[in-house]
Structure formats: structure tokens, C-alpha cells
Design a protein around this motif. Structure first.
Motif, PDB file in Angstrom:
ATOM      1  N   HIS A 453      52.384  74.113  23.117  1.00  0.00           N
ATOM      2  CA  HIS A 453      51.481  74.170  21.822  1.00  0.00           C
ATOM      3  C   HIS A 453      50.137  73.530  22.170  1.00  0.00           C
ATOM      4  O   HIS A 453      49.363  73.973  21.223  1.00  0.00           O
ATOM      5  N   LYS A 454      50.032  72.881  23.131  1.00  0.00           N
ATOM      6  CA  LYS A 454      48.550  72.287  23.237  1.00  0.00           C
ATOM      7  C   LYS A 454      47.675  73.492  23.985  1.00  0.00           C
ATOM      8  O   LYS A 454      46.487  73.583  23.884  1.00  0.00           O
ATOM      9  N   TYR A 455      48.167  74.210  25.175  1.00  0.00           N
ATOM     10  CA  TYR A 455      47.527  74.860  26.006  1.00  0.00           C
ATOM     11  C   TYR A 455      47.882  76.381  25.974  1.00  0.00           C
ATOM     12  O   TYR A 455      47.288  77.013  26.644  1.00  0.00           O
ATOM     13  N   SER A 456      49.149  76.711  25.585  1.00  0.00           N
ATOM     14  CA  SER A 456      49.411  78.322  25.766  1.00  0.00           C
ATOM     15  C   SER A 456      48.863  78.970  24.706  1.00  0.00           C
ATOM     16  O   SER A 456      48.684  78.689  23.500  1.00  0.00           O
ATOM     17  N   GLU A 457      48.451  80.260  25.138  1.00  0.00           N
ATOM     18  CA  GLU A 457      48.020  81.246  23.950  1.00  0.00           C
ATOM     19  C   GLU A 457      49.144  81.761  23.341  1.00  0.00           C
ATOM     20  O   GLU A 457      49.116  82.245  22.211  1.00  0.00           O
ATOM     21  N   PHE A 458      50.453  81.848  23.760  1.00  0.00           N
ATOM     22  CA  PHE A 458      51.476  82.396  23.340  1.00  0.00           C
ATOM     23  C   PHE A 458      52.701  81.010  23.139  1.00  0.00           C
ATOM     24  O   PHE A 458      53.547  81.153  24.091  1.00  0.00           O
ATOM     25  N   PRO A 459      52.390  80.070  22.121  1.00  0.00           N
ATOM     26  CA  PRO A 459      53.349  78.971  22.369  1.00  0.00           C
ATOM     27  C   PRO A 459      54.723  79.407  21.728  1.00  0.00           C
ATOM     28  O   PRO A 459      55.598  78.682  21.982  1.00  0.00           O
ATOM     29  N   GLU A 460      54.898  80.487  21.203  1.00  0.00           N
ATOM     30  CA  GLU A 460      56.339  80.589  20.639  1.00  0.00           C
ATOM     31  C   GLU A 460      57.089  81.270  21.940  1.00  0.00           C
ATOM     32  O   GLU A 460      58.333  81.480  21.477  1.00  0.00           O
ATOM     33  N   CYS A 461      56.743  81.561  22.993  1.00  0.00           N
ATOM     34  CA  CYS A 461      57.422  82.104  24.057  1.00  0.00           C
ATOM     35  C   CYS A 461      58.296  81.027  24.552  1.00  0.00           C
ATOM     36  O   CYS A 461      57.756  79.975  25.028  1.00  0.00           O
ATOM     37  N   ASP A 462      59.627  81.368  24.952  1.00  0.00           N
ATOM     38  CA  ASP A 462      60.459  80.589  25.862  1.00  0.00           C
ATOM     39  C   ASP A 462      60.206  80.764  27.111  1.00  0.00           C
ATOM     40  O   ASP A 462      59.907  81.835  27.640  1.00  0.00           O
ATOM     41  N   ILE A 463      60.609  79.571  28.103  1.00  0.00           N
ATOM     42  CA  ILE A 463      60.785  79.763  29.477  1.00  0.00           C
ATOM     43  C   ILE A 463      61.690  80.383  29.988  1.00  0.00           C
ATOM     44  O   ILE A 463      62.916  79.905  29.324  1.00  0.00           O
ATOM     45  N   ASN A 464      61.686  81.362  30.873  1.00  0.00           N
ATOM     46  CA  ASN A 464      62.985  82.015  31.466  1.00  0.00           C
ATOM     47  C   ASN A 464      63.019  81.643  32.847  1.00  0.00           C
ATOM     48  O   ASN A 464      62.435  82.063  33.594  1.00  0.00           O
ATOM     49  N   ILE A 465      64.220  80.990  33.257  1.00  0.00           N
ATOM     50  CA  ILE A 465      64.467  80.697  34.628  1.00  0.00           C
ATOM     51  C   ILE A 465      65.401  81.899  35.243  1.00  0.00           C
ATOM     52  O   ILE A 465      66.619  82.031  34.782  1.00  0.00           O
ATOM     53  N   VAL A 466      65.173  82.828  36.107  1.00  0.00           N
ATOM     54  CA  VAL A 466      65.916  83.666  36.762  1.00  0.00           C
ATOM     55  C   VAL A 466      66.103  83.374  38.181  1.00  0.00           C
ATOM     56  O   VAL A 466      65.542  82.854  38.927  1.00  0.00           O
TER      57      VAL A 466
END
Length: 466
Positions: A453-466
């Protein structure tokens, strides 16, 4: 797996002629000028950050007290770690509407409605854009031209130096009387080919060239320290995500553009990358001069097994495979099958440090290539054969903003997390490796969620580990 899509840009089209038919005389002219001024100001506020209205991450960086090493800091009580508010303001000052990132957003909104083949041709030929060709302004300041040159130089070395040097040596050997030059280099290469697995051959003056400061300021790139690292230990620092070319990792670990040695005194940084880079003539010498070495077991054993400490090995753990999933507005990390670095950490007792680079995926567009598509199948086949992932990326040009190999001016924030202490186990078991890997993945996810929320342009995106 769902990918987050950036919200479409608001409609800022000025009123049509029909909407202005009621405007008459001087009063009508004044109303029209007022409307145009308000709309223009609104457009600038929507696109460029300002002191009054900035993006969530910039607002948090500039206006809030930030946490470093567990201590809240305000005003000028800045340590040597996280970049000061003054530095961030210098890098991220209000940029005019001509900036390439703004043009990128406008061009994407137009071409994303077309099939990718037509979109790519449209970008190359600069066709079909209702608001006209997007050429760079003539009066761009000299400093910004230096920044563009620095990034173009970096891209050119990666794309052209190795292949061009190989073709030149072949031409000299077969078509000139100086064939012995190529033969001498071949002799040198045969005897020197394994040095990339034995610590490389770094040259500090190459790492400290003023060129890399301009490279940093182009995006700009920030190195944000959140915890102290003990120089009496060795570290394997995982860089995520890979991006197209890991621009942030190069800035931090292959140059002194972001002042790594000042922020982490007592450390010797090394950028670990594919061994294939060191098989290309002349490019291998340039790349090793920056401190880069191959990301092989032999190379890591050599660096971590030598006497001494303070070695910081930057490993882009996702590898070339991950670069094929690097799309703006999405975060896919290939970590489930990447456990070798955990084994190396246990064998040498090297601490693991998670890093997440916000903005790395946004500096280039990439042709849409979902799993199972023809494009992706071809890319996977070529990647398996050559080791390098053939990303179909789209950037901007030097003199125009429609198409090219130069990345877009998008800020990159690399957040360095706290170290995970690892005991030395000469022969680690599978259970120990898996346990350490799970702990590391959890640390990466936590780091992303804490700072998105501080640095991402897309803070709504979840991180996906594949």
C-alpha cells in the motif's frame, strides 16, 4: 490464476462543439477558458503526483513517519537506511505530462483494444492514435537525455554487445588478414571460461561510473533498508519479482548507482545470473567487471566457502521462467520448485534476506502469453533449449513513446527485509530444506503485504506463489 487489471483511465476528453454552442460573446469565452483550465488541472492531478494529491505509496512515504529497525522516525531524523523524504522528493518530483509513463498509459488504452499483432504493428508504425504521433519533445532537459542514454546503453549491452562481438570476431577470422585476433581471443576465453564460477573479476571503477547515477534517476530506482544486516555474516538475498530484465537488481548489486555500499557498509555485493551470459565474447568481461557472477552451485560454493564474511549474493530466485509471467498489475513468483538456494544457505550457514521490488513488472509491457497459448508454448520450448526466456516485451523509443526497447519511466522501490538466520548444516535433510523454504516464502509474502500500500502502483493485487 486471476490477474489484477489496472483501472481504465478516466475520460478527460474536452467538451464537443455541440456542448459549446450555447457559449456566446466575452462571457462565453471566459466560461470556456475556465472549463479548459479546470479540465487540464484535473488531468494533471490525475496523472502526475503533487504535494496535495499523490498516490497512496508516495503519500505514505512523504507524509507519514516511517518505520526502520523498529523505530518511528519523523522529519530529518533519518538514519542511513530507508531513503529520506528529501531524496524521494528529489527523485519523484512533479513530472510534466510529456513523461513517457503518461504516454504509455494513453497508448495502452488505445492499443489494448486490438489483437496483440495489430497492436504491435500499430505501435511500430505509430498508427491509429487519434491524438497524433507521440514523439519526444525537442526541449527535453539535458539531464533527462543523459538518463535515457544511460538506460539505452544498459539495454544495448544486454541485447547487442555479446551477439555483435561474436559476429565481429567471426568476420575478422574469415574475411580479414587479422584472423589471429579472433584466435587470440578464443585462446583467452578457453582458459578464462570458468572465472564466472570463481568470484568473477570485478572492477570498482566500472561499478562507480557516473553513468549509473543517471540510470538510477531514469526510473527512478530506490533501495529501501528496513533492517540492519551484520557484515560479519554472509547473505543470500532473494530478489523478487524477476521482471523482464531485473533492472532494479542490476542497479543495486552491479553498480553503485543506489549507493549499496553506503547503505550496507562492510558488504561485497554480487549479482548472480545465468551462466550463459558469460559465454558471450566481450559482454562477459563487461558484465563481470560489475561484480556479476554465474548463479551456479559451483559459483555459490566458491563465494560462500571462502574465508571472510560480508558477502551479499543477490539471487533472482524466480529465474528466466518467471520473466514470462511478468505483466504490469500482476505478481507471480516462481518459488514452489526453487529450493536449491535454501540448500546452499544451510550448507554454508548463510542468512537469507527477502527483497521485493515494487514497480519491476511495470517498466515494460509484454505480449499477453497465458499458459497453453501458442506464444507461451513457443517461449517455453525456446527457454528450455537456450536457457534464456524470449520475452516479447514492449517499451518506448528514444525519440518517440510508442514502441521500442527503452523501458518506461516508472519508479522502482526495492524493499530489503529482515534477515532469516540459518544454522550451518553440512548435509541438510530434505525436511530441513523444505522447512527453511516455507519460512522464506512466508517472509516474502509478509514483506509484500506490509509495503504494497506504500509502494505498489497496484496495491489491490495479491501475490501468487507458483
Amino acid at each position: 490464476m486471476d490477474e489484477c487489471q489496472a483501472a481504465s483511465a478516466p475520460n478527460t476528453t474536452l467538451g464537443t462543439q455541440g456542448d459549446l454552442q450555447g457559449t456566446q460573446g466575452d462571457q462565453g469565452t471566459q466560461d470556456l477558458n475556465k472549463t479548459l483550465t479546470q479540465d487540464t488541472n484535473q488531468r494533471v492531478e490525475e496523472i502526475t503526483p503533487s504535494e496535495a494529491k499523490v498516490s497512496p505509496h508516495a503519500s505514505s512515504v512523504r507524509a507519514e513517519a516511517r518505520e526502520q529497525n523498529g523505530v518511528q522516525r519523523e522529519g530529518k531524523k533519518e538514519g542511513k537506511g530507508e531513503e529520506s523524504d528529501e531524496d524521494l522528493r528529489k527523485y519523484n518530483k512533479k513530472i510534466p505530462e510529456e513523461r513517457s509513463a503518461v504516454k504509455k498509459d494513453e497508448i495502452d488504452a488505445h492499443f489494448d483494444r486490438l489483437p496483440w499483432v495489430l497492436g504491435a504493428l500499430g505501435r511500430i508504425l505509430n498508427l491509429g492514435i487519434s491524438y497524433g504521433p507521440q514523439f519526444a519533445p525537442v526541449d527535453i532537459p539535458l539531464n533527462r537525455r543523459k538518463q535515457t542514454f544511460a538506460v539505452l546503453f544498459w539495454m544495448s549491452t544486454f541485447l547487442f554487445m555479446g551477439a555483435g562481438s561474436l559476429l565481429l570476431l567471426l568476420y575478422i577470422f574469415f574475411n580479414t588478414q587479422y584472423w589471429w585476433v579472433s584466435l587470440c581471443y578464443l585462446t583467452w576465453f578457453i582458459g578464462d571460461r570458468t572465472v564466472c564460477n570463481r568470484g568473477g573479476r570485478r572492477l570498482e571503477w566500472v561499478r562507480r561510473l557516473p553513468l549509473w547515477k543517471h540510470y538510477r534517476d531514469f526510473f527512478p530506482v530506490h533501495l529501501i533498508k528496513t533492517a540492519e544486516l551484520d557484515p560479519s555474516k554472509n547473505y543470500i538475498m532473494g530478489y523478487h519479482p524477476h521482471g523482464i530484465l531485473s533492472a532494479g537488481a542490476f542497479a543495486h548489486f552491479a553498480t553503485e548507482g543506489t549507493n549499496f555500499s553506503k547503505k550496507f557498509p562492510g558488504f561485497t555485493p554480487h549479482l548472480l545470473t545465468l551462466e550463459g551470459h558469460f559465454h558471450l565474447p566481450f559482454y562477459r568481461e563487461f558484465f563481470m567487471a560489475t561484480g556479476a557472477v554465474s548463479a551456479t552451485r559451483e559459483s555459490m560454493d566458491y563465494l560462500l566457502g571462502q574465508a571472510g564474511s560480508g558477502r551479499a549474493l543477490c539471487l533472482v530466485a524466480g529465474g528466466a521462467k518467471e520473466s514470462l509471467d511478468c505483466q504490469p498489475g500482476s505478481v507471480f513468483l516462481h518459488l514452489n520448485k526453487r529450493k536449491g538456494f535454501c540448500k546452499m544457505a544451510l550448507r554454508h550457514g548463510a542468512s537469507l534476506v527477502p527483497m521485493f521490488s515494487f514497480g519491476e513488472n511495470e517498466i515494460y509491457d509484454q505480449v499477453v502469453n497465458p499458459e497453453g497459448s501458442l506464444v507461451r508454448r513457443l517461449q517455453n520450448a525456446l527457454q528450455s533449449f537456450f536457457g534464456l526466456a524470449p520475452c516479447l516485451f514492449i517499451g518506448r523509443g528514444v525519440f518517440q513513446y510508442s514502441f521500442g526497447i527503452v523501458p518506461f519511466r516508472k519508479p522502482i522501490y526495492t524493499v530489503v527485509g529482515a534477515a532469516i538466520d540459518v544454522p550451518q548444516v553440512k548435509s541438510p535433510s530434505k525436511e530441513q530444506i523444505v522447512a527453511l523454504h516455507e519460512r522464506y516464502v512466508q517472509a516474502v509474502v509478509a514483506l509484500y503485504n506490509k509495503y504494497k500500500h506504500k509502494y505498489s502502483e497496484f496495491p489491490e493485487c495479491d501475490i501468487n506463489i507458483v
